[in-house]
Scaffold this active site. Structure first.
Site, PDB file in Angstrom:
ATOM      1  N   ARG A  58       0.812  -1.218   0.000  1.00  0.00           N
ATOM      2  CA  ARG A  58       0.000   0.000   0.000  1.00  0.00           C
ATOM      3  C   ARG A  58       0.844   1.266   0.000  1.00  0.00           C
ATOM      4  O   ARG A  58       0.367   2.342  -0.350  1.00  0.00           O
ATOM      5  CB  ARG A  58      -1.005  -0.031   1.156  1.00  0.00           C
ATOM      6  CG  ARG A  58      -2.133  -1.023   0.918  1.00  0.00           C
ATOM      7  CD  ARG A  58      -3.054  -1.122   2.113  1.00  0.00           C
ATOM      8  NE  ARG A  58      -2.421  -1.705   3.267  1.00  0.00           N
ATOM      9  CZ  ARG A  58      -2.516  -2.996   3.611  1.00  0.00           C
ATOM     10  NH1 ARG A  58      -3.225  -3.811   2.889  1.00  0.00           N
ATOM     11  NH2 ARG A  58      -1.889  -3.452   4.671  1.00  0.00           N
ATOM     12  N   GLU A  95       2.438  -4.885  13.232  1.00  0.00           N
ATOM     13  CA  GLU A  95       1.349  -5.007  14.200  1.00  0.00           C
ATOM     14  C   GLU A  95       0.978  -6.479  14.409  1.00  0.00           C
ATOM     15  O   GLU A  95       0.609  -6.890  15.494  1.00  0.00           O
ATOM     16  CB  GLU A  95       0.130  -4.207  13.699  1.00  0.00           C
ATOM     17  CG  GLU A  95      -0.935  -3.985  14.745  1.00  0.00           C
ATOM     18  CD  GLU A  95      -2.117  -3.187  14.198  1.00  0.00           C
ATOM     19  OE1 GLU A  95      -2.058  -2.682  13.072  1.00  0.00           O
ATOM     20  OE2 GLU A  95      -3.116  -3.094  14.943  1.00  0.00           O
TER      21      GLU A  95
HETATM   22  P1  5GP Z   1       3.305  -0.805  11.594  1.00  0.00           P
HETATM   23  O1  5GP Z   1       4.531  -1.376  10.974  1.00  0.00           O
HETATM   24  O2  5GP Z   1       3.374   0.686  11.757  1.00  0.00           O
HETATM   25  O3  5GP Z   1       2.911  -1.502  12.853  1.00  0.00           O
HETATM   26  O4  5GP Z   1       2.098  -1.127  10.615  1.00  0.00           O
HETATM   27  C1  5GP Z   1       1.904  -0.414   9.441  1.00  0.00           C
HETATM   28  C2  5GP Z   1       1.964  -1.321   8.247  1.00  0.00           C
HETATM   29  O5  5GP Z   1       1.016  -2.361   8.354  1.00  0.00           O
HETATM   30  C3  5GP Z   1       1.648  -0.553   6.988  1.00  0.00           C
HETATM   31  O6  5GP Z   1       2.481  -1.001   5.944  1.00  0.00           O
HETATM   32  C4  5GP Z   1       0.192  -0.870   6.713  1.00  0.00           C
HETATM   33  O7  5GP Z   1      -0.061  -1.028   5.338  1.00  0.00           O
HETATM   34  C5  5GP Z   1      -0.073  -2.157   7.486  1.00  0.00           C
HETATM   35  N1  5GP Z   1      -1.268  -2.040   8.344  1.00  0.00           N
HETATM   36  C6  5GP Z   1      -1.351  -2.321   9.660  1.00  0.00           C
HETATM   37  N2  5GP Z   1      -2.586  -2.122  10.121  1.00  0.00           N
HETATM   38  C7  5GP Z   1      -3.312  -1.700   9.078  1.00  0.00           C
HETATM   39  C8  5GP Z   1      -4.688  -1.281   8.929  1.00  0.00           C
HETATM   40  O8  5GP Z   1      -5.510  -1.269   9.856  1.00  0.00           O
HETATM   41  N3  5GP Z   1      -5.064  -0.876   7.691  1.00  0.00           N
HETATM   42  C9  5GP Z   1      -4.182  -0.843   6.641  1.00  0.00           C
HETATM   43  N4  5GP Z   1      -4.656  -0.410   5.466  1.00  0.00           N
HETATM   44  N5  5GP Z   1      -2.908  -1.228   6.758  1.00  0.00           N
HETATM   45  C10 5GP Z   1      -2.467  -1.638   7.953  1.00  0.00           C
END
Ligand code: 5GP
Length: 170
Positions: A58, A95
């Site tokens: 994304r 996450e």
């Molecule tokens: P982080 O690494 O900050 O924990 O998670 C962000 C990454 O996981 C991003 O690349 C994102 O695309 C994806 N991601 C995690 N949770 C979501 C969500 O609720 N919606 C979307 N669209 N992407 C998420």
């Protein structure tokens, strides 16, 4: 425009307890998609970046139109093993899960100013891994930009030295 109105929340995806922010409903609305990218470009145009760096998948969807709007290049960050030329890699956790990200070794010249772009900031693991990659290539980091910030996961607090822009917050 109320961008939140265009983002769909899916309960318990991909795991129980996660409220997934689904941007496909924003993307399919041409006016809203353009308005979101235009608003981000307007807010970020003075950063004088040379390149946008976006992690798959994304980060491509948001990063490439933003690069086009700003008239700068786009550098893809991909899961390890996907990029064809020589890469540098870094391990990271997100996450829900763990993985390895890679960038082409010759994608950035030392000192070039980069903006990291993804759809969503959650724990900050993905942007931190991407930071790791661009720093290995000696880029100057102008900041990071996201459509969505999940403030309750405190990703921003883990990245005190990073200038972070987000369009909408939950
Ligand atoms: P982080 O690494 O900050 O924990 O998670 C962000 C990454 O996981 C991003 O690349 C994102 O695309 C994806 N991601 C995690 N949770 C979501 C969500 O609720 N919606 C979307 N669209 N992407 C998420």
């Amino acid at each position: 425009m109320d961008f939140k109105e265009k983002i769909r929340v899916i309960e318990d995806f991909p795991q129980p307890g996660i409220r997934f922010k689904d941007i496909t409903t924003l993307l399919k609305d041409g006016k809203a998609f353009r308005a979101a990218i235009d608003e981000m470009a307007e807010q970020l145009k003075d950063k004088e970046v040379d390149l946008i760096v976006g992690p798959e998948a994304r980060g491509f969807v948001v990063g490439t139109p933003l690069a086009y709007a700003l008239g700068v290049g786009f550098i893809p960050v991909r899961k390890a093993g996907k990029l064809p030329a020589e890469t540098v890699e870094t391990a990271y956790s997100l996450e829900y899960g763990k993985d390895k990200l890679a960038i082409h070794k010759d994608a950035i010249q030392p000192g070039q100013r980069v903006l990291i772009v993804d759809d969503l900031l959650a724990t900050g693991g993905t942007v931190n891994a991407t930071l790791n990659l661009v720093r290995q290539l000696k880029a100057e980091v102008a900041g990071a930009a996201f459509v969505i910030e999940l403030t309750y996961l405190n990703g921003r607090e883990k990245l005190p030295d990073l200038d972070i822009f987000t369009l909408v917050q939950y």
